[in-house]
Design a protein around this motif. Sequence first.
Motif, PDB file in Angstrom:
ATOM      1  N   TYR A  70       0.813  -1.223   0.000  1.00 17.66           N
ATOM      2  CA  TYR A  70       0.000   0.000   0.000  1.00 17.66           C
ATOM      3  C   TYR A  70       0.846   1.272   0.000  1.00 17.66           C
ATOM      4  O   TYR A  70       0.296   2.370   0.079  1.00 17.66           O
ATOM      5  CB  TYR A  70      -0.945  -0.017   1.208  1.00 17.66           C
ATOM      6  N   ARG A  71       2.158   1.118  -0.109  1.00 16.46           N
ATOM      7  CA  ARG A  71       2.983   2.324  -0.225  1.00 16.46           C
ATOM      8  C   ARG A  71       2.930   2.904  -1.629  1.00 16.46           C
ATOM      9  O   ARG A  71       3.400   4.020  -1.866  1.00 16.46           O
ATOM     10  CB  ARG A  71       4.421   2.026   0.189  1.00 16.46           C
TER      11      ARG A  71
ATOM     12  N   TRP B   1     -11.571  -2.815  -3.066  1.00 20.97           N
ATOM     13  CA  TRP B   1     -11.223  -1.502  -3.616  1.00 20.97           C
ATOM     14  C   TRP B   1     -11.307  -0.413  -2.546  1.00 20.97           C
ATOM     15  O   TRP B   1     -10.466   0.484  -2.487  1.00 20.97           O
ATOM     16  CB  TRP B   1     -12.137  -1.164  -4.782  1.00 20.97           C
ATOM     17  N   LYS B   2     -12.330  -0.488  -1.690  1.00 20.04           N
ATOM     18  CA  LYS B   2     -12.443   0.478  -0.595  1.00 20.04           C
ATOM     19  C   LYS B   2     -11.221   0.415   0.303  1.00 20.04           C
ATOM     20  O   LYS B   2     -10.693   1.451   0.729  1.00 20.04           O
ATOM     21  CB  LYS B   2     -13.712   0.188   0.214  1.00 20.04           C
TER      22      LYS B   2
ATOM     23  N   ARG C 168      -8.480   3.548   0.810  1.00 16.06           N
ATOM     24  CA  ARG C 168      -8.269   4.071   2.161  1.00 16.06           C
ATOM     25  C   ARG C 168      -6.832   3.860   2.633  1.00 16.06           C
ATOM     26  O   ARG C 168      -6.198   4.786   3.151  1.00 16.06           O
ATOM     27  CB  ARG C 168      -9.238   3.409   3.140  1.00 16.06           C
ATOM     28  N   LEU C 169      -6.303   2.663   2.430  1.00 13.79           N
ATOM     29  CA  LEU C 169      -5.006   2.342   3.004  1.00 13.79           C
ATOM     30  C   LEU C 169      -3.853   3.002   2.257  1.00 13.79           C
ATOM     31  O   LEU C 169      -2.850   3.375   2.873  1.00 13.79           O
ATOM     32  CB  LEU C 169      -4.818   0.826   3.052  1.00 13.79           C
ATOM     33  N   CYS C 170      -3.984   3.155   0.941  1.00 17.79           N
ATOM     34  CA  CYS C 170      -2.942   3.895   0.200  1.00 17.79           C
ATOM     35  C   CYS C 170      -2.903   5.351   0.638  1.00 17.79           C
ATOM     36  O   CYS C 170      -1.826   5.947   0.823  1.00 17.79           O
ATOM     37  CB  CYS C 170      -3.200   3.800  -1.303  1.00 17.79           C
TER      38      CYS C 170
ATOM     39  N   ILE D 102      -1.098   0.031   8.840  1.00 16.54           N
ATOM     40  CA  ILE D 102      -1.828  -0.448   7.663  1.00 16.54           C
ATOM     41  C   ILE D 102      -2.246  -1.905   7.859  1.00 16.54           C
ATOM     42  O   ILE D 102      -3.379  -2.299   7.541  1.00 16.54           O
ATOM     43  CB  ILE D 102      -0.969  -0.295   6.399  1.00 16.54           C
ATOM     44  N   ALA D 103      -1.346  -2.718   8.395  1.00 14.43           N
ATOM     45  CA  ALA D 103      -1.662  -4.128   8.640  1.00 14.43           C
ATOM     46  C   ALA D 103      -2.826  -4.262   9.613  1.00 14.43           C
ATOM     47  O   ALA D 103      -3.675  -5.152   9.467  1.00 14.43           O
ATOM     48  CB  ALA D 103      -0.428  -4.846   9.186  1.00 14.43           C
TER      49      ALA D 103
END
Length: 371
Positions: free
Chosen positions: A299-300, A325-326, A330-332, A352-353
Amino acid sequence: MAEFSRTLYVGLDVHKDSITVAYVPEDRGAEVVSLGAIGTRQSDIDKLIRKLQSKGATLVFVYEAGPCGYWLYRYFRRHGLSCHVVAPSLIPRKPGDRVKTDRRDAVTLARLMRSGDLSAIYVPEIADEAIRDLSRGRDDAMRDLKATKHRLKAFLLRHDIRYEGRASWNAAHLRWLSEVVCATRAQQIVFQEYVRAVTEQHDRLQRLEAELHAEVKGWRLYPVVEAIQALRGVEHTSAVILMAELGDLTRFDTPRQLMSYLGLTPSEYSSGDRRRQGGITKAGNTHARRALVEGAWAYRYPAKVSRHLQLRLEKLPAEVQAIGWKAQVRLCKRYRQLIARGKHANQVVVAIAREMAAFAWAIARAVPLAA
């Protein structure tokens, strides 16, 4: 007094060749009774059950999770008896207690079970544990392969034999290894043994991976294994590790419970008006936590559906695709925000995890299990 009690709480200190037993009636004023040690054969267990049932009470057994596994738990359950397995790290201990014996451990378990101060852990079904054993066997093989490769490279470095290529262990590197000639016969034998060890460990890893992929297709949690691959950074092997270690995710009432189980929540030491939080607790399952943290590095990069992810999504329901996709959007964004605030990349990935676990929980609730 035990003969007239409705319930007996039985503490078991389980070892390979012996089980130390103590029991206590449910009456608050009753003393704990130690029965000493018994064997681990089924006949020994049956004799203990008959002896305790002769007191006309309901039996509740408890023992610590350990290297002896869950066979005792399953044996009691097959006989219709209540049994709880507790985590050693969650058993209350007195700071000043410096004496530990099998008898004291059994007595402590019985007393704490009566007072309600013990929390039972999740015991997997036999089929779930079989997949978990395959998954952990694969993980062990991967670590052994890595260590074997390291020994070979260390040997070559000691003798100033250097590979000038860009990447190791590809076809070019393997051809180069076949052409290496050491200074002496003895060193050549050692080198060839190291190369052979790498090949054997690689073959072992491939065999275990093939067995794991074949077995998981008939597993009751296979639909969830497929579904959580909607999350970026969670491919087939990572999904199998997560489900093999965690079991049915819907057994957690809330995502926070799952995060806490994985040890991804911050530790805390607060007093009065001062609140102080530290690093994550690292409680619970190490294998699942590592799989999530490794996947969180994906997600970086900016949110994007890659070709590999698209192939995984095509087989999944629209609801699961929407959750995936949500999560990615959000996480990116969350990764960029935390980095911009000056947080270390490792801290950000752990955060993030933690949120990935919540999305995996949501996906599991949206997918029915196989019959």
